[in-house]
Design an enzyme around this catalytic site. Structure first.
Site, PDB file in Angstrom:
ATOM      1  N   ASP A   1       0.847  -1.190   0.000  1.00 59.97           N
ATOM      2  CA  ASP A   1       0.000   0.000   0.000  1.00 59.97           C
ATOM      3  C   ASP A   1       0.884   1.242   0.000  1.00 59.97           C
ATOM      4  OD1 ASP A   1      -2.910   1.082   0.598  1.00 59.97           O
ATOM      5  OD2 ASP A   1      -1.536   2.173   1.912  1.00 59.97           O
TER       6      ASP A   1
ATOM      7  N   TYR B   1       3.275  10.113   0.498  1.00 58.05           N
ATOM      8  CA  TYR B   1       4.294   9.599   1.411  1.00 58.05           C
ATOM      9  C   TYR B   1       5.708   9.942   0.948  1.00 58.05           C
ATOM     10  CZ  TYR B   1       0.309   6.706   2.914  1.00 58.05           C
ATOM     11  OH  TYR B   1      -0.925   6.256   3.331  1.00 58.05           O
TER      12      TYR B   1
ATOM     13  N   LYS C   1      -2.322   6.287  -4.177  1.00 60.05           N
ATOM     14  CA  LYS C   1      -3.406   7.228  -3.875  1.00 60.05           C
ATOM     15  C   LYS C   1      -3.150   8.575  -4.546  1.00 60.05           C
ATOM     16  CE  LYS C   1      -3.630   4.988   0.639  1.00 60.05           C
ATOM     17  NZ  LYS C   1      -2.281   4.408   0.627  1.00 60.05           N
TER      18      LYS C   1
ATOM     19  N   HIS D   1      -7.203   9.943  -2.059  1.00 56.80           N
ATOM     20  CA  HIS D   1      -6.645   9.836  -0.708  1.00 56.80           C
ATOM     21  C   HIS D   1      -7.526  10.526   0.336  1.00 56.80           C
ATOM     22  CE1 HIS D   1      -2.512   9.416   1.494  1.00 56.80           C
ATOM     23  NE2 HIS D   1      -3.516   9.036   2.254  1.00 56.80           N
TER      24      HIS D   1
ATOM     25  N   SER E   1       5.420  -1.375   9.416  1.00 55.09           N
ATOM     26  CA  SER E   1       6.501  -1.398  10.390  1.00 55.09           C
ATOM     27  C   SER E   1       7.826  -1.346   9.647  1.00 55.09           C
ATOM     28  CB  SER E   1       6.443  -2.655  11.266  1.00 55.09           C
ATOM     29  OG  SER E   1       7.504  -2.657  12.203  1.00 55.09           O
TER      30      SER E   1
ATOM     31  N   ASN F   1       2.918  -9.626  12.363  1.00 50.72           N
ATOM     32  CA  ASN F   1       1.638  -9.136  11.853  1.00 50.72           C
ATOM     33  C   ASN F   1       1.034 -10.061  10.806  1.00 50.72           C
ATOM     34  OD1 ASN F   1       1.849  -6.885  13.480  1.00 50.72           O
ATOM     35  ND2 ASN F   1       2.616  -5.550  11.871  1.00 50.72           N
TER      36      ASN F   1
END
Length: 402
Positions: free
Chosen positions: A126, A131, A160, A193, A351, A360
């Site tokens: 993702d 970012y 996004k 987004h 992470s 996870n």
């Protein structure tokens, strides 16, 4: 001559078998059939767990708990979206991925974590232009594909649309920039987004190169009046028509925005990505999305301690989650993620630490009981939102989610 006779064709007599003989024969045939079946079955399973082969197993969301232990490197189940494409139910998020304390990005860390994640069978990545690290993720994925550790068709890549590029003539430009940064020919999923638009930055990105200049800042000013979501959605639909994007969706949309969007959408949004965790369950929004055939993707499923108020409880310290985790010998984080999967929600975790990336993913070897699901459901009364746009400089005091 005496004693001489012409050879005769031997007479074939019908086979006479006792009941016990028939049973033994039938059991022998059955044994051979079962042996052949299991031989081919294990060949199939082995083939579909290889990293160089595209998996074709389709798993219904209601059967997630029946899948093998993900912590041993098995592939995660897939969920079929309303677009017809399939999406892994667990994704690796990239917000703040590889960011150092000084604000720069550690490209080596991004490469190492992605290599490890791909090695333990993460397939859903993702991303977002906002970012500012998509070019580094693209470099890491390109290196993995070049070394034959993964192929593009085995990956599900999400990105996004950033807020300054909601205008129709900017949507495609932003998408092409993302494709260039990620070294991809197409995106599996492209989301709006946020449901508000910004002014274009004074210094825009360079369309001829990958990455961003150090002084690029997409967080400019809230655009008032903004770009209509209908204009933006029409441009998103055109990306699907052109083959640049396979599925489109939204993020941070409430019921009212979705209800309006569905009134004019030629292509229904495949997902709505929202903040969701046991302290912010958003039950009614999740129920509405599932009612109209839009899948929910949860970001910050473990809470976001870095963004919490000083007096807000840390989700992973919750006694209920830890007690359930102790019963199954798993962590509170694994319990919170499993709870999302069992309520039919796709999950994005993130992470920079490999041991947490692995933890996870180990979600499929245990199943929460109805009582445990109810106990976790009761935690939603806290209604704690960790990500708060009304505290950000550009959207300060604007009730985005109300």
């Amino acid at each position: 001559k005496k004693g001489f006779s012409m050879p005769r064709r031997p007479r074939v007599w019908p086979l006479k078998m006792t009941t016990s003989s028939m049973i033994r024969t039938a059991m022998g045939v059955a044994s051979v059939c079962f042996a052949c079946y299991y031989y081919n079955y294990y060949r199939f399973i082995h083939r579909n767990n290889r990293t160089d082969t595209k998996r074709t197993i389709h798993t219904p969301a209601k059967s997630l708990s029946l899948q093998p232990h993900a912590g041993d490197g098995k592939l995660m189940p897939l969920k079929r979206l309303n677009s017809g494409h399939e999406m892994p139910v667990l994704g690796l998020g990239s917000w703040e991925f590889g960011r150092a304390p000084d604000g720069t990005f550690n490209s080596r860390l991004i490469q190492d974590v992605l290599r490890y994640a791909i090695g333990i069978r993460y397939r859903h990545i993702d991303c977002a232009s906002d970012y500012l690290n998509e070019h580094l993720i693209g470099d890491a994925l390109t290196a993995l594909m070049s070394s034959k550790q993964i192929s593009r068709d085995q990956l599900f890549i999400t990105s996004k649309l950033n807020q300054p590029y909601h205008a129709a003539n900017d949507v495609r430009r932003q998408c092409l920039k993302t494709l260039r940064d990620l070294n991809c020919e197409y995106l599996d999923l492209f989301l709006i987004h946020w449901p508000f638009s910004f002014e274009l930055p004074d210094k825009d990105f360079d369309e001829t190169k990958r990455g961003f200049d150090a002084d690029y800042d997409p967080w400019t000013h809230l655009k008032v009046p903004g770009v209509s979501l209908q204009e933006t959605w029409r441009a998103m639909e055109a990306l699907v028509d052109e083959g640049l994007v396979r599925s489109i969706g939204v993020s941070n949309f409430n019921v009212q925005l979705l209800y309006d969007l569905l009134s004019y959408a030629r292509i229904k949004p495949a997902v709505n990505q929202i903040e969701s965790h046991p302290y912010l369950q958003q039950r009614k929004l999740v129920q509405f999305c599932q009612f109209v055939g839009i899948d929910v993707v949860a970001y910050s499923p473990l809470g976001t301690a870095a963004n919490k108020d000083d007096d807000a409880e840390v989700l992973l310290n919750n006694a209920v989650l830890n007690a359930i985790g102790k019963k199954y010998e798993v962590s509170a984080a694994q319990v919170a993620l499993k709870w999302q999967l069992q309520r039919n929600v796709i999950v994005i975790t993130k992470s920079n630490h490999m041991e947490r990336v692995s933890e996870n993913k180990a979600l499929l070897h245990f199943e929460l009981s109805d009582k445990e699901m109810q106990d976790i459901g009761a935690l939603g009364e806290r209604n704690v939102r960790y990500l708060q746009p009304d505290t950000w400089s550009i959207t300060k005091d604007i009730p985005v989610f109300d």
